[in-house]
Scaffold this motif. Structure first.
Motif, PDB file in Angstrom:
ATOM      1  N   GLN A  68      23.866   2.089  20.621  1.00 37.01           N
ATOM      2  CA  GLN A  68      22.740   1.943  21.547  1.00 37.01           C
ATOM      3  C   GLN A  68      23.190   1.897  23.003  1.00 37.01           C
ATOM      4  OE1 GLN A  68      20.673  -1.696  21.004  1.00 37.01           O
ATOM      5  NE2 GLN A  68      18.909  -1.060  22.198  1.00 37.01           N
ATOM      6  N   GLY A  69      24.270   1.220  23.308  1.00 37.53           N
ATOM      7  CA  GLY A  69      24.762   1.141  24.683  1.00 37.53           C
ATOM      8  C   GLY A  69      25.121   2.501  25.240  1.00 37.53           C
ATOM      9  N   VAL A  70      25.720   3.339  24.419  1.00 34.91           N
ATOM     10  CA  VAL A  70      26.086   4.692  24.855  1.00 34.91           C
ATOM     11  C   VAL A  70      24.827   5.513  25.132  1.00 34.91           C
ATOM     12  CG1 VAL A  70      27.254   6.818  24.158  1.00 34.91           C
ATOM     13  CG2 VAL A  70      28.266   4.608  23.613  1.00 34.91           C
ATOM     14  N   VAL A  71      23.825   5.376  24.284  1.00 38.35           N
ATOM     15  CA  VAL A  71      22.572   6.118  24.478  1.00 38.35           C
ATOM     16  C   VAL A  71      21.898   5.683  25.781  1.00 38.35           C
ATOM     17  CG1 VAL A  71      20.258   6.521  23.536  1.00 38.35           C
ATOM     18  CG2 VAL A  71      22.234   6.512  22.018  1.00 38.35           C
ATOM     19  N   LEU A  72      21.843   4.391  26.026  1.00 39.22           N
ATOM     20  CA  LEU A  72      21.244   3.905  27.272  1.00 39.22           C
ATOM     21  C   LEU A  72      22.049   4.347  28.494  1.00 39.22           C
ATOM     22  CD1 LEU A  72      20.147   0.313  26.226  1.00 39.22           C
ATOM     23  CD2 LEU A  72      18.699   2.313  26.572  1.00 39.22           C
ATOM     24  N   MET A  73      23.376   4.394  28.355  1.00 36.16           N
ATOM     25  CA  MET A  73      24.227   4.873  29.449  1.00 36.16           C
ATOM     26  C   MET A  73      23.942   6.344  29.754  1.00 36.16           C
ATOM     27  SD  MET A  73      28.351   5.273  29.609  1.00 36.16           S
ATOM     28  CE  MET A  73      28.267   6.585  28.406  1.00 36.16           C
ATOM     29  N   LEU A  74      23.774   7.154  28.705  1.00 35.41           N
ATOM     30  CA  LEU A  74      23.475   8.572  28.911  1.00 35.41           C
ATOM     31  C   LEU A  74      22.131   8.759  29.611  1.00 35.41           C
ATOM     32  CD1 LEU A  74      24.733  10.049  25.527  1.00 35.41           C
ATOM     33  CD2 LEU A  74      25.814  10.240  27.773  1.00 35.41           C
ATOM     34  N   VAL A  75      21.145   7.958  29.236  1.00 36.46           N
ATOM     35  CA  VAL A  75      19.844   8.021  29.912  1.00 36.46           C
ATOM     36  C   VAL A  75      20.006   7.655  31.378  1.00 36.46           C
ATOM     37  CG1 VAL A  75      17.557   6.959  30.052  1.00 36.46           C
ATOM     38  CG2 VAL A  75      18.479   7.631  27.848  1.00 36.46           C
ATOM     39  N   TYR A  76      20.765   6.603  31.661  1.00 37.49           N
ATOM     40  CA  TYR A  76      20.967   6.167  33.043  1.00 37.49           C
ATOM     41  C   TYR A  76      21.628   7.266  33.861  1.00 37.49           C
ATOM     42  CZ  TYR A  76      22.923   3.747  37.033  1.00 37.49           C
ATOM     43  OH  TYR A  76      23.270   3.394  38.307  1.00 37.49           O
ATOM     44  N   PHE A  77      22.722   7.851  33.346  1.00 37.32           N
ATOM     45  CA  PHE A  77      23.421   8.887  34.100  1.00 37.32           C
ATOM     46  C   PHE A  77      22.570  10.142  34.259  1.00 37.32           C
ATOM     47  CE2 PHE A  77      27.537   6.722  32.896  1.00 37.32           C
ATOM     48  CZ  PHE A  77      27.725   6.219  34.174  1.00 37.32           C
ATOM     49  N   ARG A  78      21.756  10.446  33.281  1.00 34.44           N
ATOM     50  CA  ARG A  78      20.858  11.600  33.405  1.00 34.44           C
ATOM     51  C   ARG A  78      19.848  11.372  34.514  1.00 34.44           C
ATOM     52  NH1 ARG A  78      17.572  15.320  33.202  1.00 34.44           N
ATOM     53  NH2 ARG A  78      16.101  16.013  31.672  1.00 34.44           N
ATOM     54  N   LEU A  79      19.299  10.161  34.583  1.00 30.24           N
ATOM     55  CA  LEU A  79      18.334   9.855  35.631  1.00 30.24           C
ATOM     56  C   LEU A  79      18.991   9.826  37.009  1.00 30.24           C
ATOM     57  CD1 LEU A  79      16.241   7.116  33.835  1.00 30.24           C
ATOM     58  CD2 LEU A  79      15.540   9.445  34.365  1.00 30.24           C
ATOM     59  N   GLU A  80      20.212   9.326  37.092  1.00 27.25           N
ATOM     60  CA  GLU A  80      20.909   9.305  38.377  1.00 27.25           C
ATOM     61  C   GLU A  80      21.234  10.720  38.842  1.00 27.25           C
ATOM     62  OE1 GLU A  80      21.707   6.810  40.595  1.00 27.25           O
ATOM     63  OE2 GLU A  80      20.301   5.714  39.346  1.00 27.25           O
ATOM     64  N   ALA A  81      21.618  11.591  37.916  1.00 27.71           N
ATOM     65  CA  ALA A  81      21.918  12.973  38.273  1.00 27.71           C
ATOM     66  C   ALA A  81      20.650  13.706  38.712  1.00 27.71           C
ATOM     67  CB  ALA A  81      22.565  13.693  37.099  1.00 27.71           C
ATOM     68  N   LYS A  82      19.529  13.325  38.126  1.00 31.46           N
ATOM     69  CA  LYS A  82      18.260  13.968  38.467  1.00 31.46           C
ATOM     70  C   LYS A  82      17.807  13.610  39.879  1.00 31.46           C
ATOM     71  CE  LYS A  82      13.654  14.609  36.543  1.00 31.46           C
ATOM     72  NZ  LYS A  82      12.717  14.187  35.506  1.00 31.46           N
ATOM     73  N   LYS A  83      18.164  12.391  40.324  1.00 27.16           N
ATOM     74  CA  LYS A  83      17.771  11.948  41.666  1.00 27.16           C
ATOM     75  C   LYS A  83      18.398  12.812  42.743  1.00 27.16           C
ATOM     76  CE  LYS A  83      17.030   7.044  40.800  1.00 27.16           C
ATOM     77  NZ  LYS A  83      17.559   5.698  41.071  1.00 27.16           N
ATOM     78  N   GLY A  84      19.649  13.209  42.537  1.00 26.77           N
ATOM     79  CA  GLY A  84      20.336  14.021  43.525  1.00 26.77           C
ATOM     80  C   GLY A  84      20.930  13.145  44.620  1.00 26.77           C
ATOM     81  N   VAL A  85      21.716  13.776  45.450  1.00 23.33           N
ATOM     82  CA  VAL A  85      22.387  13.085  46.541  1.00 23.33           C
ATOM     83  C   VAL A  85      21.932  13.714  47.845  1.00 23.33           C
ATOM     84  CG1 VAL A  85      24.636  12.564  47.552  1.00 23.33           C
ATOM     85  CG2 VAL A  85      24.361  12.625  45.073  1.00 23.33           C
ATOM     86  N   ALA A  86      21.613  12.869  48.809  1.00 26.72           N
ATOM     87  CA  ALA A  86      21.217  13.373  50.122  1.00 26.72           C
ATOM     88  C   ALA A  86      22.413  14.037  50.783  1.00 26.72           C
ATOM     89  CB  ALA A  86      20.707  12.237  50.988  1.00 26.72           C
ATOM     90  N   ASP A  87      22.192  15.184  51.383  1.00 32.50           N
ATOM     91  CA  ASP A  87      23.260  15.935  52.011  1.00 32.50           C
ATOM     92  C   ASP A  87      23.011  15.975  53.508  1.00 32.50           C
ATOM     93  OD1 ASP A  87      25.476  17.511  52.358  1.00 32.50           O
ATOM     94  OD2 ASP A  87      24.453  19.381  51.846  1.00 32.50           O
ATOM     95  N   CYS A  88      23.914  15.396  54.267  1.00 26.56           N
ATOM     96  CA  CYS A  88      23.803  15.393  55.726  1.00 26.56           C
ATOM     97  C   CYS A  88      24.802  16.398  56.274  1.00 26.56           C
ATOM     98  CB  CYS A  88      24.094  14.012  56.301  1.00 26.56           C
ATOM     99  SG  CYS A  88      22.914  12.777  55.788  1.00 26.56           S
TER     100      CYS A  88
END
Length: 112
Positions: A68-88
């Motif tokens: 379960q911890g691995v599954v929740l970690m994958l969801v977290y990283f997927r959501l963080e990757a979806k947010k994107g990074v601001a590029d200045c």
């Protein structure tokens, strides 16, 4: 007064977008959490219906629950990757330009 109406609409659109993202994130976490318990439910119902203990289902449900911890970690990283990074990016050619090492740069707020 027109500026405040536009500002209110803009704030409301940001609020709706944040609520939609939060709802999707909550749904993904709940789905990931409960999906790790499905095999345990099958095992429980199998034991109630047949009266037999299936050791294979017991082992499988414990493995899924531990995963379960691995599954929740994958969801977290997927959501963080979806947010994107601001590029200045610095626009060259405005303000004081620099020659050589970028750490010696003298940039103004307008350059950024």
């Amino acid at each position: 007064c027109d500026r405040s109406v536009g500002k209110k609409k803009m704030i409301e659109s940001y609020r709706k977008r944040a609520l939609k993202n939060h709802t999707a994130q909550s749904g993904l976490y709940l789905l990931a959490f409960w999906s790790t318990h499905i095999i345990g439910w099958f095992y429980y119902f199998y034991e109630i219906v047949t009266g037999n203990v299936s050791y294979n289902l017991t082992i499988l449900s414990n493995c899924c629950f531990s995963f379960q911890g691995v599954v929740l970690m994958l969801v977290y990283f997927r959501l963080e990757a979806k947010k994107g990074v601001a590029d200045c990016k610095v626009q060259r050619g405005t303000g004081e330009s620099f020659k050589g090492d970028p750490s010696d740069a003298k940039l103004t707020v307008a350059d950024i």
